[in-house]
Design an enzyme around this catalytic site. Sequence first.
Site, PDB file in Angstrom:
ATOM      1  N   GLY A  67       0.821  -1.211   0.000  1.00 20.67           N
ATOM      2  CA  GLY A  67       0.000   0.000   0.000  1.00 20.67           C
ATOM      3  C   GLY A  67       0.847   1.248   0.000  1.00 20.67           C
ATOM      4  O   GLY A  67       1.685   1.462  -0.880  1.00 20.67           O
ATOM      5  N   GLY A  68       0.610   2.068   1.029  1.00 28.41           N
ATOM      6  CA  GLY A  68       1.317   3.343   1.127  1.00 28.41           C
ATOM      7  C   GLY A  68       2.815   3.176   1.157  1.00 28.41           C
ATOM      8  O   GLY A  68       3.562   3.985   0.595  1.00 28.41           O
ATOM      9  N   GLY A 113      13.942   9.736 -35.410  1.00 23.70           N
ATOM     10  CA  GLY A 113      13.545  10.357 -34.134  1.00 23.70           C
ATOM     11  C   GLY A 113      14.428   9.899 -32.993  1.00 23.70           C
ATOM     12  O   GLY A 113      14.662  10.641 -32.028  1.00 23.70           O
ATOM     13  N   ALA A 114      14.940   8.680 -33.097  1.00 28.42           N
ATOM     14  CA  ALA A 114      15.783   8.160 -32.022  1.00 28.42           C
ATOM     15  C   ALA A 114      17.112   8.922 -31.992  1.00 28.42           C
ATOM     16  O   ALA A 114      17.667   9.174 -30.923  1.00 28.42           O
ATOM     17  CB  ALA A 114      16.012   6.671 -32.219  1.00 28.42           C
TER      18      ALA A 114
HETATM   19  C1  HXC Z   1      -1.712  -2.730  11.336  1.00 31.54           C
HETATM   20  C2  HXC Z   1      -0.507  -4.538  10.593  1.00 31.54           C
HETATM   21  C3  HXC Z   1      -0.600  -4.089   9.248  1.00 31.54           C
HETATM   22  C4  HXC Z   1      -1.302  -2.873   9.009  1.00 31.54           C
HETATM   23  C5  HXC Z   1       0.531  -5.922   9.276  1.00 31.54           C
HETATM   24  N1  HXC Z   1       0.183  -5.668  10.563  1.00 31.54           N
HETATM   25  N2  HXC Z   1       0.059  -4.974   8.460  1.00 31.54           N
HETATM   26  N3  HXC Z   1      -1.053  -3.863  11.625  1.00 31.54           N
HETATM   27  N4  HXC Z   1      -1.832  -2.222  10.078  1.00 31.54           N
HETATM   28  N5  HXC Z   1      -1.416  -2.360   7.786  1.00 31.54           N
HETATM   29  C6  HXC Z   1       0.520  -6.448  11.740  1.00 31.54           C
HETATM   30  C7  HXC Z   1      -0.192  -7.804  11.810  1.00 31.54           C
HETATM   31  O1  HXC Z   1      -1.462  -7.656  12.371  1.00 31.54           O
HETATM   32  C8  HXC Z   1       0.762  -8.573  12.709  1.00 31.54           C
HETATM   33  O2  HXC Z   1       0.523  -8.183  14.046  1.00 31.54           O
HETATM   34  C9  HXC Z   1       2.129  -8.029  12.330  1.00 31.54           C
HETATM   35  O3  HXC Z   1       1.894  -6.787  11.698  1.00 31.54           O
HETATM   36  C10 HXC Z   1       2.861  -8.924  11.343  1.00 31.54           C
HETATM   37  O4  HXC Z   1       1.996  -9.180  10.267  1.00 31.54           O
HETATM   38  P1  HXC Z   1       1.793 -10.657   9.663  1.00 31.54           P
HETATM   39  O5  HXC Z   1       0.612 -10.593   8.780  1.00 31.54           O
HETATM   40  O6  HXC Z   1       1.800 -11.646  10.773  1.00 31.54           O
HETATM   41  O7  HXC Z   1       3.140 -10.831   8.844  1.00 31.54           O
HETATM   42  P2  HXC Z   1       3.342 -11.512   7.420  1.00 31.54           P
HETATM   43  O8  HXC Z   1       2.678 -12.860   7.392  1.00 31.54           O
HETATM   44  O9  HXC Z   1       4.814 -11.469   7.174  1.00 31.54           O
HETATM   45  O10 HXC Z   1       2.601 -10.581   6.358  1.00 31.54           O
HETATM   46  C11 HXC Z   1       3.027  -9.265   6.163  1.00 31.54           C
HETATM   47  C12 HXC Z   1       2.022  -8.525   5.243  1.00 31.54           C
HETATM   48  C13 HXC Z   1       0.572  -8.665   5.823  1.00 31.54           C
HETATM   49  C14 HXC Z   1       2.090  -9.102   3.848  1.00 31.54           C
HETATM   50  C15 HXC Z   1       2.467  -7.076   5.194  1.00 31.54           C
HETATM   51  O11 HXC Z   1       0.599  -8.336   7.203  1.00 31.54           O
HETATM   52  C16 HXC Z   1      -0.415  -7.798   5.099  1.00 31.54           C
HETATM   53  O12 HXC Z   1      -0.914  -8.162   4.018  1.00 31.54           O
HETATM   54  N6  HXC Z   1      -0.749  -6.637   5.709  1.00 31.54           N
HETATM   55  C17 HXC Z   1      -1.711  -5.697   5.115  1.00 31.54           C
HETATM   56  C18 HXC Z   1      -1.127  -5.066   3.900  1.00 31.54           C
HETATM   57  C19 HXC Z   1      -2.025  -4.038   3.238  1.00 31.54           C
HETATM   58  O13 HXC Z   1      -2.983  -4.352   2.557  1.00 31.54           O
HETATM   59  N7  HXC Z   1      -1.722  -2.776   3.485  1.00 31.54           N
HETATM   60  C20 HXC Z   1      -2.414  -1.713   2.837  1.00 31.54           C
HETATM   61  C21 HXC Z   1      -2.853  -0.768   3.837  1.00 31.54           C
HETATM   62  S1  HXC Z   1      -3.611   0.569   2.948  1.00 31.54           S
HETATM   63  P3  HXC Z   1       0.771  -9.164  15.294  1.00 31.54           P
HETATM   64  O14 HXC Z   1       0.295  -8.385  16.475  1.00 31.54           O
HETATM   65  O15 HXC Z   1      -0.033 -10.395  15.008  1.00 31.54           O
HETATM   66  O16 HXC Z   1       2.230  -9.445  15.294  1.00 31.54           O
HETATM   67  C22 HXC Z   1      -2.440   1.755   2.684  1.00 31.54           C
HETATM   68  C23 HXC Z   1      -3.017   3.057   2.232  1.00 31.54           C
HETATM   69  C24 HXC Z   1      -2.176   3.788   1.301  1.00 31.54           C
HETATM   70  O17 HXC Z   1      -1.303   1.558   2.915  1.00 31.54           O
HETATM   71  C25 HXC Z   1      -2.492   3.455  -0.122  1.00 31.54           C
HETATM   72  C26 HXC Z   1      -1.727   4.295  -1.048  1.00 31.54           C
HETATM   73  C27 HXC Z   1      -1.965   3.922  -2.456  1.00 31.54           C
END
Ligand code: HXC
Length: 514
Positions: A169-170, A404-405
Amino acid sequence: MVLEKLRELEELRKRLSSPDPEKAKRQHAKGKLLARERLEMLLDPGSFEEIQWLATTRSTLFGLDKKKVPGDGVIAGYGKVNGRPVYVFVQDFTVMGGSIGEAHAEKIVRTIELATKSGVPVIGIWDSGGARIQEGVASLHGVGRIMKAIVDASGVIPQISLVLGPAAGGAAYAPALMDFTVVVDNVTYLFVTGPEVVKEVTGEEIDFEGLGGARVHSQISGVAHFRAGSEEEAFSLTKKLLTYLPDNNEAPLPVINTSDPVDRVDKELDSIVPEDPMRSYDMRMVLEKVFDKGSLLEVHREWGQSIITAFARLGGIPVCIVASQPLIMSGAIDINASCKAARFVRFCDAFNLPIITFVDVPGYMPGTQQEHGGIIRHGAKMLYAYSEATSPKITVIVRKAYGGAYISMGSRSMGADIVFAWPTAEIAVMGAEAAVRILYRKQLARSPNPEEEKKKLVEEFKKTFLNPYRAAELGLVDDVIAPRETRQKLYRAVTILLKKREWRPPRKHGNIPL
Ligand code: HXC
């Protein structure tokens, strides 16, 4: 009392540098280093000073008050890399997956702003699940502020991203906005939406590696500029990259001493271009012979490969190289090669690095795929980048410079300061065969012996246009040089142009084709 307070400070510091042991174990099990281990690998020993290490989230939603830790999952501060000051921030995946909350974002923004004010590079190490879900709009605002801070710093200080884990994401857009992105095999996963969401929305099943692994971004998407086999290699690449970059857009270039003589003549260059114009050769060999020994550092090596973009040194002076690569598609410019060259030229221009272009290009890549993909607007980026660049621009026409290149590869019309051509240069609207087919279609159709006549016309065309002398007569080539002299000629041109000044009328900004 004082002792007690000191003990309290000590306690806090200790807590900060001791990650949750279970989570640290998981991080290592994934083959990844911990945030502080990464800092140690990047910075000179003992040089790091941390800022805002006590900052933490203000949110209490979804149990965040129980999860919060000092630092909020990112370590920020300043230190030195090989004696040069830099700012740095490192996301800590062991704290809520390195997710970006309000305080986390504030620390990154502040680091970038301080780096801009101090006029030194900033290095960001990303390892994050993106915007912190529990903080809702506050985290989105934080992510947006990071993006804005990067854009505000763009062209003022060099910005380097290392993606050492997921960057979702971000966290994925921020590296894309910086100047250079370094990725690591089996460690980096960069995507806007992960495999689960992809499956939900499109039904497509794909794993992390296939969606956004290091190879994907180095070879297909072009998001990554450098791919390393390990974190250690990624840090040494970053350190090497920094050696070519000035601290900021007004700082002098980092010139080093070299034992490679600037007047070194390399006779092998004279025979590197094959007699047969249809045969290719490796432009890398030319570059390695011309520039300081061992100084070539390719950028985007695995993407848009019909053009080479690289940093190198000439008599110790850092320079940028944009070069046709005849080994790939005969050096024809496609969409990726064009985007790659344009972005590199814009970076080099922003930091006043001389841009040296080596030309052996038969044209832009023809075909439906390229036309429908927008080769016109993507190809236009190169024209835009070269035209707007005011850095020293020096061009060497090695062999083909067609259509052009030719124009877009740093020609005189794009404002090249000095244009050299090797005697093997062929500067024309197109190659002889194609030109004769178009110009003499009717004449050849009427001819009793079309093959023989065509051969004669091709020879005549070659004699007229496929040499550097016509362009030199018109002042479009400054000097026709023996290939062996290239190093010395370039060095002299670079040094005389180093203090070049070129002004444009004031405007808000131009409108680069996208
Ligand atoms: C809060 C988060 C988090 C998030 C992960 N965690 N992503 N907490 N906000 N965005 C936390 C999990 O709950 C977990 O907490 C710990 O981090 C580790 O994550 P895991 O999933 O256990 O690790 P892993 O299996 O290695 O997977 C990592 C990951 C997955 C691929 C990043 O966590 C994931 O898919 N996260 C969401 C990604 C996503 O969609 N983000 C987009 C957000 S929107 P605990 O307490 O269990 O250890 C965004 C907006 C901007 O970013 C957009 C701009 C275009």
